[in-house]
Enzyme design. Structure first.
Site, PDB file in Angstrom:
ATOM      1  N   SER A 160       0.832  -1.201   0.000  1.00 22.52           N
ATOM      2  CA  SER A 160       0.000   0.000   0.000  1.00 22.52           C
ATOM      3  C   SER A 160       0.873   1.259   0.000  1.00 22.52           C
ATOM      4  O   SER A 160       1.705   1.429  -0.878  1.00 22.52           O
ATOM      5  CB  SER A 160      -0.959  -0.041   1.197  1.00 22.52           C
ATOM      6  OG  SER A 160      -1.939   0.967   1.111  1.00 22.52           O
ATOM      7  N   ASP A 164      -9.608  -3.738  -6.014  1.00 25.43           N
ATOM      8  CA  ASP A 164      -8.993  -2.913  -4.979  1.00 25.43           C
ATOM      9  C   ASP A 164      -9.506  -1.476  -5.093  1.00 25.43           C
ATOM     10  O   ASP A 164      -9.259  -0.802  -6.086  1.00 25.43           O
ATOM     11  CB  ASP A 164      -7.475  -2.950  -5.127  1.00 25.43           C
ATOM     12  CG  ASP A 164      -6.738  -2.296  -3.974  1.00 25.43           C
ATOM     13  OD1 ASP A 164      -7.377  -1.567  -3.191  1.00 25.43           O
ATOM     14  OD2 ASP A 164      -5.521  -2.506  -3.842  1.00 25.43           O
ATOM     15  N   HIS A 187      -7.233  -5.581  -0.431  1.00 27.43           N
ATOM     16  CA  HIS A 187      -6.119  -4.657  -0.252  1.00 27.43           C
ATOM     17  C   HIS A 187      -5.352  -4.986   1.037  1.00 27.43           C
ATOM     18  O   HIS A 187      -4.122  -5.020   1.031  1.00 27.43           O
ATOM     19  CB  HIS A 187      -6.645  -3.213  -0.207  1.00 27.43           C
ATOM     20  CG  HIS A 187      -5.571  -2.178  -0.175  1.00 27.43           C
ATOM     21  ND1 HIS A 187      -4.912  -1.750  -1.305  1.00 27.43           N
ATOM     22  CD2 HIS A 187      -5.025  -1.488   0.864  1.00 27.43           C
ATOM     23  CE1 HIS A 187      -4.013  -0.835  -0.974  1.00 27.43           C
ATOM     24  NE2 HIS A 187      -4.061  -0.656   0.335  1.00 27.43           N
TER      25      HIS A 187
END
Length: 350
Positions: free
Chosen positions: A137, A296, A325
């Site tokens: 991320s 996502d 995610h």
């Protein structure tokens, strides 16, 4: 009702709390805990696998993921994860910051987190150790910035050492940066975060409304641990195969300091992560693997297609199954098994 599972033995990890750039930092380690001593041993490992987490950057979320990587390579390579600065609960004997002056450098902001990770590398990883960086991320954005600033730091370090103004407190290795063998970008939030479906929802929360959450979080933090654990399990009941090893990490987020630091960092992500850094990507393209999710909401599939168009020679992949995610919540083992195949040949070549 989702089931709970503990995806393998994770108790062999060592959790250390250290100060890095003056802020409390948690480091989760599988394998040698002191790389300087380890490199002097017979037949030492020549590479470190280092995880740069997302936000919240609590290393406990990555236990199963890390344990699987460590086991897959027969415990040959140490696997470490370093928390985001301040994304851990202060302990009775440890304050969140060593000194109030630390706050002047905005260490809990996005730029401060990047410098925090560079400082950690310089302080804790020998200069001749190869490094596989795994970003998750916003950790991917941090990894890109680390690779970009590495060259800048090399040129500036001698000047810092000469005038005593080194921002990393006279780091012992600040003459030669670590050699990045490979960078794995998992569900990379490296562009237009505020424009994503999840970003549109979270931007007002993080940028205007986050202060309103502090009192409820404080009140929740007063609850007994067993009740907080029950609340966390209830909140995560939608995951079909929730990894029970992440529960303590999630409970640890019910802390005002930790939550406030995570939300402050998130607010900066919404404001600062805009244009993709194509120059840095192009420069290091052969070392990077990008992995996008099929569903996502932080990294829409259109971002994957844009990357493929702009970098047709890059190793840019789209998940074949619907990993979420926050994959560490339920598919950490599966993701580690996939990644191990990507980096196996690079590690063998050392």
């Amino acid at each position: 009702m989702g089931s709970h599972r503990n995806q393998g033995r994770t108790e062999d990890a060592t959790l250390e709390r250290v100060y890095c750039r003056g802020t409390l930092t948690e480091v989760l380690k599988y394998g040698p805990t002191d790389l300087y001593a380890a490199v002097k041993s017979p037949n030492p490992a020549r590479a470190l696998i280092l995880i740069i987490p997302g936000n919240p950057g609590v290393v406990g979320f990555y236990k199963t993921f890390m344990w699987t990587l460590y086991q897959t390579f027969n415990r040959r390579y140490p696997v470490w994860a370093v928390s985001q600065a301040g994304h851990c609960s202060p302990q009775d004997t440890l304050d969140l910051v060593e000194d109030a002056s630390v706050m002047e450098s905005d260490v809990f902001g996005l730029n401060g987190q990047i410098e925090h990770k560079l400082a950690f590398l310089f302080e804790h990883v020998p200069r001749d150790m190869h490094v596989v960086l795994i970003g998750h991320s916003i950790g991917c954005y941090i990894v890109l910035e680390m690779m970009k600033r590495d060259q800048e730091l090399k040129g500036a370090v001698e000047a810092w050492a000469g005038n005593g103004s080194c921002p990393f407190n006279a780091l012992p290795n600040a003459g030669t940066a670590q050699f990045v063998l490979k960078s794995i970008m998992l569900f990379p939030t490296i562009e237009r975060m505020a424009c994503t479906p999840q970003g549109k929802v979270m931007t007002p929360v993080l940028c205007q409304l986050r202060y309103a959450t502090y009192l409820p979080i404080f009140l929740l933090s007063l609850l007994p641990r067993w009740l907080k654990t029950s609340l966390v399990r209830m909140a995560l009941r939608g995951f079909h195969s929730l990894d029970s090893s992440i529960i303590p990490a999630a409970v640890g987020l019910i802390d005002v300091d930790c939550a406030a630091n995570a939300m402050y960092m998130g607010s900066q992500e919404m404001k600062l992560v805009k244009e993709r850094d194509n120059s840095t990507i192009r420069k290091h393209l052969r070392k990077i693997i990008f992995y996008y999710g099929a569903t996502d909401h932080w990294c829409p599939v259109e971002y994957y297609h844009d990357m493929r168009k702009d970098f047709p020679d890059g190793d840019i992949r789209l998940a074949e199954r619907e990993f979420c995610h926050a994959f560490v919540l339920d598919t950490g083992k599966e993701m580690a098994n996939i990644i191990s195949e990507w980096i196996r040949d690079d590690l063998k070549a050392l």
